[in-house]
Enzyme design. Structure first.
Site, mmCIF file in Angstrom:
data_model
loop_
_atom_site.group_PDB
_atom_site.id
_atom_site.type_symbol
_atom_site.label_atom_id
_atom_site.label_comp_id
_atom_site.label_asym_id
_atom_site.label_seq_id
_atom_site.Cartn_x
_atom_site.Cartn_y
_atom_site.Cartn_z
ATOM 1 N N SER A 102 0.812 -1.213 0.000
ATOM 2 C CA SER A 102 0.000 0.000 0.000
ATOM 3 C C SER A 102 0.848 1.267 0.000
ATOM 4 O O SER A 102 1.591 1.534 -0.935
ATOM 5 C CB SER A 102 -0.959 -0.043 1.197
ATOM 6 O OG SER A 102 -1.941 0.943 1.100
ATOM 7 N N ASP A 241 -2.213 6.257 -3.504
ATOM 8 C CA ASP A 241 -1.128 5.587 -2.799
ATOM 9 C C ASP A 241 -0.594 4.479 -3.699
ATOM 10 O O ASP A 241 -1.006 4.336 -4.855
ATOM 11 C CB ASP A 241 -1.579 5.059 -1.439
ATOM 12 C CG ASP A 241 -2.601 3.933 -1.554
ATOM 13 O OD1 ASP A 241 -3.257 3.833 -2.616
ATOM 14 O OD2 ASP A 241 -2.751 3.160 -0.595
ATOM 15 N N ASP A 243 -0.840 1.230 -4.094
ATOM 16 C CA ASP A 243 -1.679 0.238 -4.766
ATOM 17 C C ASP A 243 -3.017 0.811 -5.213
ATOM 18 O O ASP A 243 -3.900 0.079 -5.656
ATOM 19 C CB ASP A 243 -1.895 -0.989 -3.875
ATOM 20 C CG ASP A 243 -2.725 -0.700 -2.631
ATOM 21 O OD1 ASP A 243 -2.779 0.473 -2.207
ATOM 22 O OD2 ASP A 243 -3.302 -1.646 -2.062
ATOM 23 N N ASP A 245 -5.651 2.031 -3.792
ATOM 24 C CA ASP A 245 -6.942 1.727 -3.170
ATOM 25 C C ASP A 245 -7.468 2.920 -2.377
ATOM 26 O O ASP A 245 -8.535 2.844 -1.772
ATOM 27 C CB ASP A 245 -6.869 0.472 -2.299
ATOM 28 C CG ASP A 245 -5.971 0.622 -1.075
ATOM 29 O OD1 ASP A 245 -5.248 1.631 -0.977
ATOM 30 O OD2 ASP A 245 -5.985 -0.287 -0.217
#
Length: 447
Positions: A102, A241, A243, A245
């Protein structure tokens, strides 16, 4: 049973060391394969990853475990976490595995697991998997990486799905957007999506090299985005960010807007369209008190869950709500997706700005209470109520602030830290109580 491997967002660590050593990774895949085979004789697993240099090696170890279980697997290559969740659901995979840490630096990584529904596995399934993981790890098997077949066409299927989630009647033609892609999974996906919809895209931090993910860029560094928005006179700025999400925003005037602001803007739109189910928004204990108050003043309610988008989603499913999320930028649009999706969130907000004007106007009347979060490194995570000095400090702070403030003290689900959140009407109260509580924790269990 207390989970050891799985935190609030999967398994995290430093590649090459427990729990991201080869033996444990192999065990994770073997455990998942065995679990899937209990209900599906021919399971298929989709694998995706962000741009960290350690991703391909981790993928090869996971694939080895799946192969030894007789499970078919396929990789989407570099793709966002919610992209994998979406494709698992759309393409009827049995499960999804995402290799990402993340918003963490490149030297960290992790593994997130999704079920066939595109949702993270519930706690009880993760507990069951942990038992199996340790059994495989302790058998002293010799992990062996295998090549992972990649289907790059899955990217376009995900982008097509996103285009279908536009707010009806919105037109993004000629809208100028700045996208900070964090040198992560959004680096190609987000610019491609918005350009395909006619927007003028200025992409920054979109050249990943395996080591620059989240490096001074992305959702944790909104000031860089703000400078670019003002410099280019853009209508909106979005920071993802690693990834993708989550997403944070900067308005055309340079105002920083986090997940609380997004929830307010979307709740207002959905309510006006008669689409906000139950006139209820699901947030977490970290949501600003100002959000709760402005929603109440407009006939909506905010329900608070534990931190973690999985707990937000569980309550949304239980109560029938269709909008929820976290201050950190994880927003769940349950009518469209089963997990927080930064690119989807960016699309929704861009549509509202195109239809209704600047983001500043969409959150007008939102008085943000002064709030701070202090992170304290800890050597262990005993129950807070078992620490007399800490529990006494929390009780005193809560009683003193009363209805004019809130105190939340919790352990991080992914790091050896305690997080102290204090908000109040007066900044000096926030500072005083945050440091008082942090000091009590340092004395009791500080690393």
């Amino acid at each position: 049973m207390t989970k050891e491997l799985f935190g609030t967002d999967g398994i995290r660590g430093v590649p090459g060391t427990y729990p991201l050593d080869d033996a444990t990774l192999y065990g994770v895949a073997r455990a998942l394969g065995k679990y899937l085979l209990e209900t599906d004789p021919k399971p298929r697993v989709l694998i995706g990853m962000d741009t960290r240099e350690s991703g391909p090696h981790i993928a090869s170890q996971l694939s080895a475990g799946l192969a030894d279980d007789g499970v078919t697997f396929l990789s989407a290559g570099i793709i966002s976490t919610p992209g994998v969740a979406c494709l698992v659901r759309q393409k009827k995979f049995s499960a999804g595995m995402v290799i990402s840490a993340s918003h963490n630096p490149f030297h960290d990584n992790g593994v997130k697991l999704f079920g066939a529904s595109g949702m993270k596995f519930p706690d009880e399934v993760e507990e069951h998997l942990e038992i199996e993981i340790h059994q495989h790890k302790d058998r002293d098997l010799s992990p062996h990486g295998v090549t992972v077949p990649v289907d790059l066409s899955l990217d376009e299927e995900y982008l097509a799905y996103l285009r279908g989630c536009m707010v009806p009647s919105a037109n993004l033609a000629k809208m100028k957007l700045v996208l900070d892609c964090a040198n992560g999974a959004a680096s190609r996906l987000a610019p491609d999506l918005f350009r395909s919809l006619g927007a003028e895209v200025i992409a920054i931090h979109d050249q990943p090299n395996g080591r620059n993910i989240n490096d001074g860029c992305g959702s944790l560094y909104p000031e860089i985005l703000r400078e670019k928005v003002l410099e280019t006179h853009a209508g909106l700025g979005v920071a993802f960010d690693g990834d993708a999400d989550r997403a944070m925003f900067v308005s055309a005037s340079g105002q920083h807007v986090d997940g609380d602001g997004v929830l307010l803007a979307m709740a207002r739109y959905l309510k006006s369209a008669g689409q906000l189910l139950g006139n209820r928004v699901i947030g977490t204990t970290m949501a600003n008190l100002g959000l709760e108050r402005v929603l109440e003043s407009e006939g909506m309610t905010l329900a608070r869950m534990s931190v973690g988008d999985r707990y937000v989603l569980e309550e949304m499913l239980r109560s029938g709500a269709n909008l929820g999320g976290e201050q950190s930028g994880h927003i769940i649009f349950l009518d469209d997706a089963t997990t927080g999706d930064g690119i989807l969130t960016a699309l929704k907000i861009a549509c509202l700005v195109a239809m209704r004007g600047p983001l500043d106007e969409l959150i007008r009347g939102f008085k943000v209470f002064p709030q701070t979060i202090v992170n304290v490194q800890v050597k262990s995570k005993p129950p807070l109520e078992s620490l007399p000095q800490v529990s006494a400090a929390i009780e005193k702070a809560t009683k003193t602030l009363g209805a004019a403030g809130r105190v939340v003290v919790r352990y991080s689900g992914t790091e050896p830290k305690a997080r102290v959140m204090v908000e109040a009407e007066h900044k000096e109260d926030v500072t005083h109580w945050a440091e008082t509580l942090a000091s009590a924790i340092r004395t009791a269990i500080g690393a």
